[in-house]
Motif scaffolding. Structure first.
Motif, mmCIF file in Angstrom:
data_model
loop_
_atom_site.group_PDB
_atom_site.id
_atom_site.type_symbol
_atom_site.label_atom_id
_atom_site.label_comp_id
_atom_site.label_asym_id
_atom_site.label_seq_id
_atom_site.Cartn_x
_atom_site.Cartn_y
_atom_site.Cartn_z
ATOM 1 N N TYR A 64 0.820 -1.217 0.000
ATOM 2 C CA TYR A 64 0.000 0.000 0.000
ATOM 3 C C TYR A 64 0.855 1.268 0.000
ATOM 4 C CZ TYR A 64 -4.277 -2.661 1.040
ATOM 5 O OH TYR A 64 -5.360 -3.515 0.983
ATOM 6 N N ASN A 65 2.034 1.176 0.559
ATOM 7 C CA ASN A 65 2.843 2.385 0.755
ATOM 8 C C ASN A 65 4.046 2.488 -0.169
ATOM 9 O OD1 ASN A 65 1.146 3.152 2.888
ATOM 10 N ND2 ASN A 65 2.320 1.963 4.372
ATOM 11 N N VAL A 69 2.847 4.437 -5.183
ATOM 12 C CA VAL A 69 1.441 4.472 -4.768
ATOM 13 C C VAL A 69 1.205 5.518 -3.687
ATOM 14 C CG1 VAL A 69 -0.456 3.123 -3.791
ATOM 15 C CG2 VAL A 69 1.163 2.047 -5.381
ATOM 16 N N GLN A 70 1.911 5.382 -2.554
ATOM 17 C CA GLN A 70 1.881 6.363 -1.461
ATOM 18 C C GLN A 70 0.475 6.578 -0.887
ATOM 19 O OE1 GLN A 70 3.805 9.881 -3.009
ATOM 20 N NE2 GLN A 70 5.846 9.029 -2.708
ATOM 21 N N LEU A 71 -0.148 5.482 -0.513
ATOM 22 C CA LEU A 71 -1.450 5.595 0.157
ATOM 23 C C LEU A 71 -1.303 5.960 1.634
ATOM 24 C CD1 LEU A 71 -3.354 2.621 -1.499
ATOM 25 C CD2 LEU A 71 -4.104 5.008 -1.477
ATOM 26 N N ASP A 100 -5.145 5.498 7.420
ATOM 27 C CA ASP A 100 -3.938 6.172 6.923
ATOM 28 C C ASP A 100 -3.340 7.073 7.998
ATOM 29 O OD1 ASP A 100 -5.377 8.553 6.961
ATOM 30 O OD2 ASP A 100 -5.637 8.660 4.789
ATOM 31 N N ASP A 171 -8.709 8.933 -2.936
ATOM 32 C CA ASP A 171 -7.849 9.396 -4.028
ATOM 33 C C ASP A 171 -7.832 8.320 -5.108
ATOM 34 O OD1 ASP A 171 -5.684 10.098 -5.736
ATOM 35 O OD2 ASP A 171 -4.752 11.245 -4.127
ATOM 36 N N LYS A 174 -4.411 7.178 -6.819
ATOM 37 C CA LYS A 174 -3.539 6.342 -5.983
ATOM 38 C C LYS A 174 -3.990 4.894 -6.005
ATOM 39 C CE LYS A 174 -1.767 9.863 -2.815
ATOM 40 N NZ LYS A 174 -1.637 10.294 -1.405
ATOM 41 N N TRP A 175 -5.289 4.679 -5.998
ATOM 42 C CA TRP A 175 -5.787 3.304 -6.024
ATOM 43 C C TRP A 175 -5.577 2.671 -7.395
ATOM 44 C CZ3 TRP A 175 -6.706 0.304 -2.072
ATOM 45 C CH2 TRP A 175 -6.911 0.895 -0.833
ATOM 46 N N ARG A 177 -3.025 3.339 -9.307
ATOM 47 C CA ARG A 177 -1.590 3.005 -9.305
ATOM 48 C C ARG A 177 -1.327 1.769 -8.448
ATOM 49 N NH1 ARG A 177 -0.812 8.741 -8.959
ATOM 50 N NH2 ARG A 177 -0.277 8.596 -6.738
#
Length: 216
Positions: A64-65, A69-71, A100, A171, A174-175, A177
């Motif tokens: 996820y991170n 992506v950077q969720l 988050d 976002d 982001k999802w 990606r």
């Protein structure tokens, strides 16, 4: 006279017990809400079973991170509830409650299938019909209508179906990606986002950009 009073008192007590029992029966016999309908109004205060393995937990957080992506997911736990899509043949499925770094809560559910776009599309059509069309016959794929009380994103690819819901803003990029960098040779078939209290919008995705599909 005493016997009459005694019988009358007994009748009142039995009537009260019967009325109370009927009330309880009526409460229990009410219609069970749809699973996703329950989630739509929930702030995820349930206590899901935590992921036991620290290694698995960290590996999932890393997905996820990842830099692309950077969720910014800081914590996660397992969502153990059932879903309509569980009845179909899939290769892997998981459901998580995510939080988050800004304390925004999300529910991410996904199902991975064999790389067969027609089969996945048919599964998606069944899910979409069960979730939305059966409640409102005017709702159709690509139509702009309110589908859900909160924020919602659902994505169908040639090999997966993802559903993200939250009371906080989602976002979409982001999802998208996240899916690109965690699945191989992904092709996006349907992308839908509904912002809370607004109609659902459908998008295509190319060259890291989304394009709004005209209302149909």
């Amino acid at each position: 006279m005493k016997n009459l009073k005694k019988h009358f008192l007994t009748w009142i007590i039995l009537s009260f017990i019967g009325l109370f029992g009927f009330s309880c029966t009526e409460t229990k016999s009410g219609k069970i809400k749809d699973l996703d309908s329950i989630r739509s109004t929930s702030n995820y205060h349930s206590k899901p079973k935590p992921i036991q393995s620290a290694d698995v937990f960290q590996a999932l957080l890393d997905r996820y991170n990842q830099d692309s992506v950077q969720l910014a997911i800081s914590s996660m736990s397992k969502d153990t509830t059932d879903s309509f899509l569980d009845q179909f043949i899939f290769e892997k499925a998981d459901r998580y409650y995510l939080t988050d770094s800004n304390q925004h809560a999300y529910n991410h559910r996904f199902w991975l299938f064999k790389n067969d776009s027609n089969a996945v599309k048919n599964t998606f059509y069944n899910w979409f019909d069960q979730q939305f069309c059966q409640r409102n016959a005017t709702i159709k794929i690509l139509s702009r209508q309110k589908l859900y009380p909160g924020n919602l994103v659902f994505i169908c690819t040639n090999q997966s179906i993802h559903v993200v819901s939250s009371e906080s803003k989602i976002d979409l990029l982001k999802w998208l990606r996240f899916i690109q960098f965690t699945e191989n040779k992904t092709r996006f078939i349907y992308i839908c986002q509904q912002v809370k209290n607004k109609p659902a919008l459908w998008y295509s995705y190319n060259l890291k950009k989304t394009t709004l599909i005209p209302a149909q």
